[in-house]
Each structure stands twice: as structure tokens, then as C-alpha cells.
Motif scaffolding. Structure first.
Motif, PDB file in Angstrom:
ATOM      1  N   ILE A 116       1.161  -1.398  -0.731  1.00  0.00           N
ATOM      2  CA  ILE A 116       0.039  -0.111   0.038  1.00  0.00           C
ATOM      3  C   ILE A 116       0.838   1.542  -0.447  1.00  0.00           C
ATOM      4  CG2 ILE A 116      -1.726   1.495   1.110  1.00  0.00           C
ATOM      5  CD1 ILE A 116      -2.574  -1.673   2.258  1.00  0.00           C
ATOM      6  N   GLY A 117       0.666   2.111  -1.040  1.00  0.00           N
ATOM      7  CA  GLY A 117       1.554   3.162  -1.188  1.00  0.00           C
ATOM      8  C   GLY A 117       1.372   4.340  -2.571  1.00  0.00           C
ATOM      9  N   THR A 118       2.769   5.170  -2.648  1.00  0.00           N
ATOM     10  CA  THR A 118       3.816   5.136  -1.295  1.00  0.00           C
ATOM     11  C   THR A 118       2.938   6.145  -0.016  1.00  0.00           C
ATOM     12  OG1 THR A 118       3.940   6.903  -2.713  1.00  0.00           O
ATOM     13  CG2 THR A 118       5.235   5.445  -3.309  1.00  0.00           C
ATOM     14  N   VAL A 119       3.270   6.198   1.378  1.00  0.00           N
ATOM     15  CA  VAL A 119       3.433   6.497   2.265  1.00  0.00           C
ATOM     16  C   VAL A 119       3.689   7.193   2.750  1.00  0.00           C
ATOM     17  CG1 VAL A 119       3.044   6.264   4.409  1.00  0.00           C
ATOM     18  CG2 VAL A 119       3.098   4.017   3.283  1.00  0.00           C
ATOM     19  N   ARG A 120       3.398   9.030   2.396  1.00  0.00           N
ATOM     20  CA  ARG A 120       3.713  10.095   3.376  1.00  0.00           C
ATOM     21  C   ARG A 120       3.240  10.813   4.493  1.00  0.00           C
ATOM     22  NH1 ARG A 120       6.103  12.808  -1.069  1.00  0.00           N
ATOM     23  NH2 ARG A 120       6.644  14.001   0.847  1.00  0.00           N
ATOM     24  N   SER A 121       3.284  11.685   4.773  1.00  0.00           N
ATOM     25  CA  SER A 121       3.620  12.101   5.998  1.00  0.00           C
ATOM     26  C   SER A 121       2.152  12.734   6.662  1.00  0.00           C
ATOM     27  CB  SER A 121       4.672  13.303   6.108  1.00  0.00           C
ATOM     28  OG  SER A 121       4.430  14.041   5.513  1.00  0.00           O
ATOM     29  N   ALA A 122       1.724  12.784   8.255  1.00  0.00           N
ATOM     30  CA  ALA A 122       0.776  13.129   8.721  1.00  0.00           C
ATOM     31  C   ALA A 122       0.273  14.634   8.030  1.00  0.00           C
ATOM     32  CB  ALA A 122       0.279  12.594  10.154  1.00  0.00           C
ATOM     33  N   ARG A 123      -0.699  14.422   8.713  1.00  0.00           N
ATOM     34  CA  ARG A 123      -1.319  16.035   8.152  1.00  0.00           C
ATOM     35  C   ARG A 123      -2.602  16.172   9.370  1.00  0.00           C
ATOM     36  NH1 ARG A 123       2.397  16.411   6.569  1.00  0.00           N
ATOM     37  NH2 ARG A 123       3.393  17.783   4.751  1.00  0.00           N
ATOM     38  N   TYR A 124      -2.730  17.378  10.339  1.00  0.00           N
ATOM     39  CA  TYR A 124      -3.699  17.746  11.232  1.00  0.00           C
ATOM     40  C   TYR A 124      -5.128  17.533  10.660  1.00  0.00           C
ATOM     41  CZ  TYR A 124      -6.110  19.862  15.735  1.00  0.00           C
ATOM     42  OH  TYR A 124      -6.756  19.478  16.214  1.00  0.00           O
ATOM     43  N   PRO A 125      -5.885  17.406   9.395  1.00  0.00           N
ATOM     44  CA  PRO A 125      -7.407  17.176   9.782  1.00  0.00           C
ATOM     45  C   PRO A 125      -7.619  15.106   9.488  1.00  0.00           C
ATOM     46  CG  PRO A 125      -6.432  17.718   7.536  1.00  0.00           C
ATOM     47  CD  PRO A 125      -5.351  18.626   9.027  1.00  0.00           C
ATOM     48  N   TYR A 126      -6.188  15.068   9.031  1.00  0.00           N
ATOM     49  CA  TYR A 126      -6.786  13.188   8.239  1.00  0.00           C
ATOM     50  C   TYR A 126      -6.319  12.658   9.596  1.00  0.00           C
ATOM     51  CZ  TYR A 126      -5.430  13.714   3.733  1.00  0.00           C
ATOM     52  OH  TYR A 126      -6.484  14.101   2.233  1.00  0.00           O
ATOM     53  N   VAL A 127      -5.825  12.859  10.591  1.00  0.00           N
ATOM     54  CA  VAL A 127      -5.675  12.403  12.405  1.00  0.00           C
ATOM     55  C   VAL A 127      -7.457  12.706  12.282  1.00  0.00           C
ATOM     56  CG1 VAL A 127      -5.491  12.370  14.616  1.00  0.00           C
ATOM     57  CG2 VAL A 127      -3.697  13.401  12.828  1.00  0.00           C
ATOM     58  N   ASP A 128      -7.781  13.824  12.306  1.00  0.00           N
ATOM     59  CA  ASP A 128      -9.760  14.371  12.898  1.00  0.00           C
ATOM     60  C   ASP A 128     -10.312  12.343  12.140  1.00  0.00           C
ATOM     61  OD1 ASP A 128      -8.743  15.376  14.631  1.00  0.00           O
ATOM     62  OD2 ASP A 128     -10.140  17.058  13.893  1.00  0.00           O
ATOM     63  N   LEU A 129     -10.377  12.576  10.552  1.00  0.00           N
ATOM     64  CA  LEU A 129     -10.657  11.709   9.679  1.00  0.00           C
ATOM     65  C   LEU A 129     -10.735   9.971  10.259  1.00  0.00           C
ATOM     66  CD1 LEU A 129      -9.958  13.164   6.664  1.00  0.00           C
ATOM     67  CD2 LEU A 129     -12.416  13.593   7.853  1.00  0.00           C
ATOM     68  N   ALA A 130      -9.418  10.029  11.095  1.00  0.00           N
ATOM     69  CA  ALA A 130      -8.677   8.698  11.113  1.00  0.00           C
ATOM     70  C   ALA A 130     -10.326   8.584  12.904  1.00  0.00           C
ATOM     71  CB  ALA A 130      -7.171   8.555  11.301  1.00  0.00           C
ATOM     72  N   GLU A 176      11.968   9.743  -1.832  1.00  0.00           N
ATOM     73  CA  GLU A 176      10.589  10.136  -0.924  1.00  0.00           C
ATOM     74  C   GLU A 176       9.024   9.641  -0.823  1.00  0.00           C
ATOM     75  OE1 GLU A 176      11.430  13.959  -3.179  1.00  0.00           O
ATOM     76  OE2 GLU A 176      12.437  12.655  -2.494  1.00  0.00           O
ATOM     77  N   HIS A 177       9.166   9.034  -2.419  1.00  0.00           N
ATOM     78  CA  HIS A 177       8.258   8.544  -3.187  1.00  0.00           C
ATOM     79  C   HIS A 177       8.349   7.040  -3.678  1.00  0.00           C
ATOM     80  CE1 HIS A 177       7.421  12.839  -4.231  1.00  0.00           C
ATOM     81  NE2 HIS A 177       8.582  13.054  -4.781  1.00  0.00           N
ATOM     82  N   THR A 178       8.817   5.894  -2.832  1.00  0.00           N
ATOM     83  CA  THR A 178       9.125   4.996  -2.685  1.00  0.00           C
ATOM     84  C   THR A 178       8.968   3.986  -1.362  1.00  0.00           C
ATOM     85  OG1 THR A 178      11.593   5.407  -2.283  1.00  0.00           O
ATOM     86  CG2 THR A 178      11.451   5.278  -3.944  1.00  0.00           C
ATOM     87  N   LEU A 179       8.146   4.586  -0.423  1.00  0.00           N
ATOM     88  CA  LEU A 179       8.210   4.127   0.955  1.00  0.00           C
ATOM     89  C   LEU A 179       6.762   3.631   0.680  1.00  0.00           C
ATOM     90  CD1 LEU A 179       9.166   3.138   3.369  1.00  0.00           C
ATOM     91  CD2 LEU A 179       7.732   4.831   4.153  1.00  0.00           C
ATOM     92  N   TYR A 180       6.642   1.926   1.004  1.00  0.00           N
ATOM     93  CA  TYR A 180       5.513   1.288   0.841  1.00  0.00           C
ATOM     94  C   TYR A 180       4.954   0.813   2.218  1.00  0.00           C
ATOM     95  CZ  TYR A 180       5.860   2.100  -4.448  1.00  0.00           C
ATOM     96  OH  TYR A 180       5.635   2.833  -6.084  1.00  0.00           O
ATOM     97  N   ALA A 181       3.795   0.216   2.448  1.00  0.00           N
ATOM     98  CA  ALA A 181       4.113  -0.366   3.524  1.00  0.00           C
ATOM     99  C   ALA A 181       3.518  -1.991   3.050  1.00  0.00           C
ATOM    100  CB  ALA A 181       2.185   0.106   4.532  1.00  0.00           C
ATOM    101  N   LEU A 182       4.566  -3.025   3.617  1.00  0.00           N
ATOM    102  CA  LEU A 182       4.085  -3.982   3.624  1.00  0.00           C
ATOM    103  C   LEU A 182       2.895  -4.878   4.779  1.00  0.00           C
ATOM    104  CD1 LEU A 182       7.361  -4.832   3.514  1.00  0.00           C
ATOM    105  CD2 LEU A 182       6.280  -4.153   0.937  1.00  0.00           C
ATOM    106  N   ALA A 183       1.506  -4.674   3.716  1.00  0.00           N
ATOM    107  CA  ALA A 183       0.097  -5.103   4.205  1.00  0.00           C
ATOM    108  C   ALA A 183       0.202  -6.142   5.249  1.00  0.00           C
ATOM    109  CB  ALA A 183      -0.803  -4.885   3.519  1.00  0.00           C
TER     110      ALA A 183
END
Length: 344
Positions: A116-130, A176-183
Motif C-alpha cells: 500500500i502506498g506510497t506512504v507520506r507524512s501525517a497532517r492534522y485533518p487526517y488525524v481527525d478523519l482517522a 521520498e516517493h518510494t516508501l510502501y507499507a507491507l500490509a
């Protein structure tokens, strides 16, 4: 003559049978009444995914567990390297900074998925959504000023190159565009760190098995003009799904080649402004107007969320909770002062 002889023999046998009925042995009917009917090839009853309303899980444990919400890179050069979005139950999209958007893909179950990815950094509104889904939040780093303090409110894992459940994989782009989560490995790590079991999970929205046709007109082409790039959807009548495009390009999964399609599209209009640093974007998640789009049709809606731990509630113009087709959803949260969606 032969017929007369056979008739006489038959008559004698009948008399004998009537005279000897006390000797007749009957089968015990209880042998049949106590046995349930045998139904061959009966399909097992499946449990409903609370994020999609689709019966797809063979056991209750997957339906009654916390979802996983993963931040996904959505800058234009990285969109062609995205993977795992076709398997997401809900995808949120809103502004982060510089006019670009980021995605948060929410999964009820990632244990059988691949990358799943590529994975990037957190932002405030997405914390609320999660938080609204009681999800475990996965990201790679965070905005240190506005988002980092908010992470204390949520179970999260910041993955990087050396994390269990993450790997940088060469894909022709910069690091910075190559990080994938290994589910599968990530799910194992999540279970090591957090309690993921809950007694029950309420459906995300008011799902229905009806084939909804909405009363707001046709919606076979949908365009949401975010500042840096327009997110488009086109309706495919054959599948009853909306195909995702960026600009005019159909986007496919980098690894599987699947086209990203969703059953439902939500456009939520709200106030989006800069934080004091003049860079990061502040997305209001209290309430507003919007549109619900499904099956080639559209409906005007009202939405509200409010507290960070609340989920969304969608209502019609009269305040009645709307019905939503079972299936996956894409939720675009756009600036009401500058984003004028085109739905036709």
C-alpha cells in the motif's frame, strides 16, 4: 385366461395382508423427524464490512476489529506509483499545502493485502478523519507544528525505511516517493502494539442493498478542481462504478494494473484556510453542504462531523439521514470558496 388367474392371485394376497396387519412392521418416523434437511453446497453466511456494507468476511473477527488508515502520496508525479487503493474501503482526499492533496486510504482488513502506498507524512485533518473511524493511523513522519501535538490523541505508527511492515522500493522516482507499507507485516506490528479488537463496529453510513437512483439529476462525469490538480470520476454503466482519473488520465495500480473504481463519491464543501505559518492548510470538519453521487445520479446533502472522534452524518435537505449504496467510497473535502465541482 391368464388375466383372470393373475386377478385371483392378487385378490388372495390382499385378503391375507388385511388379515395379518398386526404383523406389519412400520418404520419409526422419528428417524426422519429428528434429522435436519440436508442442503448440499450451502454457502456460508458472511459478515458485513462496516465500511462498505458488503457481506464479505467469513468470521466476525474481521468485521469487529479496528480499521487501518494509511496516508498515501498524491502529488502528480507519484500518482502513477500508487498501489493498494483499489482495495481500500474508503479514501479521503483534501488539501495539505501548496494546493496539493493527500489521500488517506481506510481498510477494515489489511491482513490479506500486499503493498500500500506510497506512504507520506501525517497532517492534522487526517488525524481527525482517522479518529472518526477509531482507526490505527499509519504515516511516515508528520507536520511538526500543527499535526505532531494532535498525534497524542490517536494510536499511530510512523513507518520508515527500517520499520517492520515498510520498505522503500525503487520505482523510478526520488526516495521520498518510494516508501510502501507491507500490509501483512504491518498488521502484525499493529497487533503487537495496540488492542485491535472491539465488541462491534457500527456501519459507517446508512447502507442499503437497494439500487439507489438519486433525484438530483445525472452524474456520469464528476470534476473536483483542487488547486494543484483536478480529481475526476467517470461513470461506467457496465460495472455501476466510478473510474478515477487525475486530469484526464485514468489511474491504475502500479503493481496490479487495476483501475481504481468506487461505488460512491462524496463531495463535502467546507472552509479551508492557511495555518499561521502560511503553508499548511486548516480544514474545517464541523458541518457543511455537499453532494452524494452514485449509480450515475447525484443528490444534494448536508454533512456534519464535529468532534474529532465523531464519524460523519449525511442528511438530505429535510434533515433525514440518507441511504448509501453498499460499496467502497471516495470522499473529497474541498474549499467552498474556491472549488466549484462540475457534475453532469
Amino acid at each position: 385366461m391368464l388375466k383372470r388367474i393373475l386377478a385371483a392371485v392378487f385378490a388372495v394376497l390382499m385378503i391375507f395382508a388385511v388379515g395379518c396387519d398386526n404383523d406389519v412392521v412400520y418404520d419409526d418416523l422419528s428417524n426422519y423427524e429428528s434429522q435436519p434437511p440436508v442442503i448440499e453446497n450451502e454457502a456460508p453466511k458472511l459478515n458485513v464490512n462496516p465500511l462498505t456494507g458488503v457481506a464479505e468476511f467469513e468470521n466476525t473477527s474481521k468485521a469487529n476489529q479496528r480499521p487501518v488508515a494509511i496516508m498515501v502520496n498524491n502529488v502528480d508525479i507519484a500518482q502513477s506509483r500508487q498501489t493498494g487503493l483499489s482495495d481500500a474501503d474508503i479514501i479521503y482526499e483534501t488539501e495539505v499545502e501548496g494546493g496539493i492533496t493527500r489521500l488517506m486510504a481506510v481498510y477494515q482488513d489489511i491482513s490479506d493485502l500486499d503493498k500500500i502506498g506510497t506512504v507520506r507524512s501525517a497532517r492534522y485533518p487526517y488525524v481527525d478523519l482517522a479518529l472518526g473511524h477509531n482507526a490505527v493511523y499509519i504515516h511516515c513522519g508528520q507536520d511538526p507544528t500543527y499535526c505532531a501535538p494532535h498525534l497524542k490523541d490517536i494510536d499511530d505508527i510512523s513507518i520508515d525505511t527500517n520499520s517492520k511492515g515498510a520498505k522503500r522500493i525503487a520505482n523510478g522516482l526520488s526516495s521520498e516517493h518510494t516508501l510502501y507499507a507491507l500490509a501483512d507485516d504491518l498488521w502484525s506490528d499493529i497487533n503487537d502494539k495496540f488492542n485491535t479488537k472491539v465488541s462491534s463496529v457500527a456501519p459507517w453510513v446508512n447502507f442499503t442493498d437497494e439500487a439507489l437512483t438519486l433525484d438530483g439529476g445525472a452524474a456520469t462525469s464528476v470534476k473536483i478542481p483542487f488547486p494543484a490538480m483536478t480529481t475526476n470520476f467517470t461513470y461506467d454503466p457496465a460495472s455501476g462504478l466510478y473510474t478515477r482519473l487525475a486530469g484526464g488520465t485514468v489511474l491504475t495500480d502500479y503493481y496490479s494494473g487495476e483501475t481504481t473504481q468506487v461505488k460512491n463519491v462524496f463531495i463535502l464543501l467546507t472552509s479551508i484556510s492557511n495555518y499561521p505559518d502560511g503553508k499548511h492548510r486548516k480544514v474545517a470538519l464541523q458541518s457543511g453542504d455537499g453532494y452524494y453521487i452514485t449509480n450515475g445520479t447525484v443528490q444534494f446533502i448536508k454533512w456534519e462531523k464535529g468532534a474529532s472522534t465523531n464519524g460523519f452524518k449525511f442528511t438530505d435537505g429535510n434533515g433525514n439521514e440518507i441511504k448509501v449504496n453498499a460499496g467502497n467510497s471516495w470522499v473529497c473535502i474541498a474549499n467552498k470558496s474556491s472549488c466549484n465541482p462540475t457534475i453532469q
